[in-house]
Write a protein that holds these residues in place. Structure first.
Motif, PDB file in Angstrom:
ATOM      1  N   MET A 252      47.775  31.526  13.283  1.00 37.45           N
ATOM      2  CA  MET A 252      46.548  31.262  12.531  1.00 37.45           C
ATOM      3  C   MET A 252      45.466  32.275  12.900  1.00 37.45           C
ATOM      4  N   PRO A 253      44.552  32.559  11.989  1.00 34.11           N
ATOM      5  CA  PRO A 253      43.497  33.539  12.260  1.00 34.11           C
ATOM      6  C   PRO A 253      42.652  33.150  13.479  1.00 34.11           C
ATOM      7  N   GLU A 254      42.138  34.159  14.171  1.00 37.28           N
ATOM      8  CA  GLU A 254      41.305  33.927  15.345  1.00 37.28           C
ATOM      9  C   GLU A 254      40.076  33.092  14.993  1.00 37.28           C
ATOM     10  N   THR A 255      39.536  33.294  13.800  1.00 38.16           N
ATOM     11  CA  THR A 255      38.386  32.500  13.365  1.00 38.16           C
ATOM     12  C   THR A 255      38.711  31.015  13.377  1.00 38.16           C
ATOM     13  N   MET A 256      39.903  30.653  12.892  1.00 35.76           N
ATOM     14  CA  MET A 256      40.298  29.254  12.854  1.00 35.76           C
ATOM     15  C   MET A 256      40.418  28.679  14.264  1.00 35.76           C
ATOM     16  N   LYS A 257      40.969  29.453  15.186  1.00 38.35           N
ATOM     17  CA  LYS A 257      41.134  28.974  16.559  1.00 38.35           C
ATOM     18  C   LYS A 257      39.786  28.659  17.196  1.00 38.35           C
ATOM     19  N   ARG A 258      38.816  29.521  16.985  1.00 38.48           N
ATOM     20  CA  ARG A 258      37.511  29.303  17.617  1.00 38.48           C
ATOM     21  C   ARG A 258      36.716  28.204  16.920  1.00 38.48           C
ATOM     22  N   LEU A 259      36.890  28.100  15.615  1.00 37.89           N
ATOM     23  CA  LEU A 259      36.267  26.980  14.912  1.00 37.89           C
ATOM     24  C   LEU A 259      36.844  25.648  15.381  1.00 37.89           C
ATOM     25  N   ALA A 260      38.105  25.668  15.839  1.00 38.82           N
ATOM     26  CA  ALA A 260      38.743  24.436  16.294  1.00 38.82           C
ATOM     27  C   ALA A 260      37.990  23.808  17.462  1.00 38.82           C
ATOM     28  N   VAL A 261      37.418  24.628  18.327  1.00 44.38           N
ATOM     29  CA  VAL A 261      36.659  24.110  19.467  1.00 44.38           C
ATOM     30  C   VAL A 261      35.396  23.398  18.969  1.00 44.38           C
ATOM     31  N   VAL A 262      34.706  24.035  18.017  1.00 46.26           N
ATOM     32  CA  VAL A 262      33.510  23.420  17.437  1.00 46.26           C
ATOM     33  C   VAL A 262      33.886  22.108  16.758  1.00 46.26           C
ATOM     34  N   GLN A 263      34.966  22.141  16.004  1.00 48.93           N
ATOM     35  CA  GLN A 263      35.417  20.951  15.293  1.00 48.93           C
ATOM     36  C   GLN A 263      35.738  19.804  16.255  1.00 48.93           C
ATOM     37  N   PHE A 264      36.341  20.150  17.389  1.00 49.82           N
ATOM     38  CA  PHE A 264      36.715  19.102  18.342  1.00 49.82           C
ATOM     39  C   PHE A 264      35.500  18.282  18.769  1.00 49.82           C
ATOM     40  N   PHE A 265      34.466  18.954  19.212  1.00 47.03           N
ATOM     41  CA  PHE A 265      33.306  18.233  19.730  1.00 47.03           C
ATOM     42  C   PHE A 265      32.521  17.525  18.626  1.00 47.03           C
ATOM     43  N   SER A 266      32.414  18.165  17.461  1.00 47.37           N
ATOM     44  CA  SER A 266      31.625  17.543  16.391  1.00 47.37           C
ATOM     45  C   SER A 266      32.332  16.320  15.818  1.00 47.37           C
ATOM     46  N   TRP A 267      33.651  16.406  15.597  1.00 41.47           N
ATOM     47  CA  TRP A 267      34.363  15.263  15.032  1.00 41.47           C
ATOM     48  C   TRP A 267      34.598  14.168  16.064  1.00 41.47           C
ATOM     49  N   PHE A 268      34.662  14.507  17.343  1.00 43.70           N
ATOM     50  CA  PHE A 268      34.689  13.505  18.405  1.00 43.70           C
ATOM     51  C   PHE A 268      33.440  12.630  18.306  1.00 43.70           C
ATOM     52  N   ALA A 269      32.295  13.271  18.095  1.00 43.53           N
ATOM     53  CA  ALA A 269      31.026  12.556  17.983  1.00 43.53           C
ATOM     54  C   ALA A 269      30.965  11.725  16.702  1.00 43.53           C
ATOM     55  N   LEU A 270      31.407  12.291  15.581  1.00 42.16           N
ATOM     56  CA  LEU A 270      31.360  11.563  14.312  1.00 42.16           C
ATOM     57  C   LEU A 270      32.201  10.295  14.360  1.00 42.16           C
ATOM     58  N   PHE A 271      33.382  10.387  14.967  1.00 45.08           N
ATOM     59  CA  PHE A 271      34.272   9.230  15.047  1.00 45.08           C
ATOM     60  C   PHE A 271      33.595   8.083  15.804  1.00 45.08           C
ATOM     61  N   ILE A 272      32.950   8.412  16.900  1.00 47.07           N
ATOM     62  CA  ILE A 272      32.240   7.390  17.675  1.00 47.07           C
ATOM     63  C   ILE A 272      31.137   6.754  16.841  1.00 47.07           C
ATOM     64  N   MET A 273      30.402   7.555  16.086  1.00 48.67           N
ATOM     65  CA  MET A 273      29.327   7.020  15.257  1.00 48.67           C
ATOM     66  C   MET A 273      29.869   6.039  14.222  1.00 48.67           C
ATOM     67  N   TRP A 274      30.931   6.414  13.528  1.00 45.19           N
ATOM     68  CA  TRP A 274      31.474   5.549  12.491  1.00 45.19           C
ATOM     69  C   TRP A 274      31.999   4.228  13.059  1.00 45.19           C
ATOM     70  N   VAL A 275      32.602   4.283  14.234  1.00 44.49           N
ATOM     71  CA  VAL A 275      33.205   3.080  14.809  1.00 44.49           C
ATOM     72  C   VAL A 275      32.161   2.176  15.455  1.00 44.49           C
ATOM     73  N   TYR A 276      31.188   2.755  16.173  1.00 50.33           N
ATOM     74  CA  TYR A 276      30.368   1.952  17.075  1.00 50.33           C
ATOM     75  C   TYR A 276      28.888   1.839  16.714  1.00 50.33           C
ATOM     76  N   THR A 277      28.458   2.412  15.596  1.00 54.17           N
ATOM     77  CA  THR A 277      27.050   2.248  15.227  1.00 54.17           C
ATOM     78  C   THR A 277      26.699   0.783  15.006  1.00 54.17           C
ATOM     79  N   MET A 278      27.560   0.057  14.322  1.00 51.89           N
ATOM     80  CA  MET A 278      27.263  -1.344  14.016  1.00 51.89           C
ATOM     81  C   MET A 278      27.078  -2.178  15.291  1.00 51.89           C
ATOM     82  N   PRO A 279      28.049  -2.196  16.223  1.00 59.28           N
ATOM     83  CA  PRO A 279      27.802  -2.972  17.446  1.00 59.28           C
ATOM     84  C   PRO A 279      26.671  -2.396  18.291  1.00 59.28           C
TER      85      PRO A 279
END
Length: 494
Positions: A252-279
């Protein structure tokens, strides 16, 4: 310009042509937003505890991990009377609508299994269907829009996604406070306002998907820069095709590999928001003790006190308002994002937006004023704690981050991909969305119970820290519009 050059150049599309390409995504996101804002509420009503909520939510990224690369590869090799991407978009819309009609009725339909298990199965069906539509929509923009309109194309898509999310998130609140449907669920049941919201969402989703399918005429293989279909690849044995797919992951292109790191942290945060905002807000602002989210405790007390049930119902509705608010702010940000990115660059636009999201998450802990105040929302008035009103300020930053997450990674990535494999690479890129959600789902519940003693507000702070790391990681992304994976991808054909 020679005839060959004209064949390889995508024509400039009008605003409304680009709009039609992505309009179906409005409906898909309408349904997805309903799920995001209400799945935890539904599963809690059906008997799930706080620890298991994140495990149930694992269904979404797992389905994405499995389905999007397969659909991406298949759509690259598809051509029929509906087009290349449209058949998958239509199939996803129909399947998701089916799941949306059944999930909120789990307690009435399930006779051969527990309602909670049936609800989880319908959640899996919806997530599979949403993923069936998501990836082809991303690839459709890349197929149809020229390089100089790419920022505009993904910004319009981001705008439509957020308009759909606004109405999907707020719909149960409207049905309760404007139409008058009940938002309090009986034990083991789902509130009527949520059930009818899912009915309406299924209808809107199908209608908008049909609009894109019927109004968008896809370019044929070999036309306007799109590659011919690789018929030989279709004849390869399954083992060789899978080997080629994993070969693409390695190259895969180098751009995709480095974007993967950004994606990891941002989507980790989004998942927590969707699951736990209500409680989180139910506990932190409405003052409901964590024990009222524990099925074992609820089974001991029998009947939930009316004031607790009312507080949970009101907080659940307010989550819809919050999610609608961040979608509104995201839609507004999307209107300006293309111009801003053209001026200061995609990377800086992306990083600053993620930083705003981190600030939005972290600021939630400061809003705890329980003083009741009347809020005029234009369509109705509602009495909520002052702290809940202040949460809308936090959603400004979250909305900016969400707008960037929906547009900037794809705008950065699209220039790095070979046209003949855009679909499969976009599908592979979904790994960078699914993997962090899986990690979050596996560990967030354990962290919440073992480290934070079921105080959900603190796991929201952890999400803010993850979003901050995402903003910092953008610095290391190498953006190169001319970079392609042609050389390496020819060694491994999916």
């Amino acid at each position: 310009m020679t005839r060959q050059q004209k064949q390889n150049t995508k024509p400039k599309l009008s605003f409304w042509q680009i709009w039609n390409v992505s309009f179906g995504f409005l409906g898909v996101q309408f349904g997805f937003a309903l799920q995001n804002a209400n799945a935890s509420r539904i599963l809690s009503d059906l008997g799930a505890d706080l620890h298991s909520l994140s495990l149930f939510w694992l269904v979404a990224p797992v389905m994405g991990l499995i389905i999007q690369p397969i659909v991406g590869s298949a759509s690259d090799k598809t051509w029929n009377r509906l087009g290349r991407r449209n058949p998958y978009i239509l199939a996803g819309g129909i399947a998701a609508a089916f799941g949306m009609l059944l999930m909120p009725n789990s307690s009435n339909i399930a006779t051969f299994m527990t309602p909670l298990l049936f609800g989880a199965m319908m959640l899996a069906l919806m997530d599979a269907a949403f993923n069936l539509a998501f990836q082809p929509f991303r690839a459709l923009v890349s197929d149809m829009v020229s390089e100089d309109q790419r920022n505009l194309g993904y910004s319009i898509q981001s705008f439509l996604i957020n308009i759909g999310a606004v109405f999907g998130s707020i719909l149960p609140f409207l049905l309760t406070n404007v139409i008058g449907l009940e938002n309090v669920a009986d034990k083991g049941e789902v509130a009527p306002s949520v059930i009818w919201a899912f009915y309406i969402g299924a209808t809107v989703m199908l209608g908008s998907v049909l609009w894109t399918v019927l109004r968008t005429k896809e370019y044929a293989p070999g036309e306007n820069g799109l590659p011919e279909l690789n018929q030989e690849a279709e004849k390869l044995p399954l083992g060789e095709r899978l080997s080629g797919f994993f070969g693409l992951m390695k190259t895969m292109p180098e751009t995709m590999k480095r974007l993967a790191v950004v994606q990891f942290f941002s989507w980790f945060a989004l998942f927590i928001m969707w699951v736990y905002t209500m409680p989180a807000i139910t506990q932190h602002i409405w003052g409901v003790d964590a024990k009222w989210f524990d099925p074992d405790y609820l089974s001991q007390v029998g009947q939930v006190p009316a004031h607790i049930a009312q507080a949970k119902g009101t907080a659940g509705d307010w989550v819809g308002i919050m999610f609608a608010a961040y979608s509104v702010f995201a839609a507004i940000a999307s209107l300006f994002m293309a111009k801003v990115a053209n001026q200061i660059g995609r990377k800086l636009t992306y990083s600053v937006s993620l930083l705003a999201g981190a600030i939005g998450y972290i600021s939630i802990i400061f809003w705890q004023d329980s003083t009741l105040t009347m809020v005029n929302l234009g369509i109705t008035e509602i009495e909520v704690p002052q702290g809940a009103v202040m949460l809308l300020i936090s959603m400004i930053g979250v909305g900016m981050a969400w707008a960037a997450i929906l547009a900037m990674p794809y705008a950065i990535l699209a220039g790095s991909l070979p046209p003949k494999q855009t679909g499969v690479y976009m599908g592979i890129f979904n790994f960078t969305i699914a993997a962090p959600q899986i990690v979050s789902g596996l560990f967030a519940g354990w962290i919440l119970t073992s480290v934070f003693e079921n105080q959900a507000i603190y796991i929201m702070m952890m999400a803010g820290g993850a979003m901050l790391l995402a903003a910092l990681a953008v610095y290391f992304v190498k953006e190169n519009g001319s970079e392609t994976a042609e050389t390496t991808s020819e060694q491994a054909t999916a």
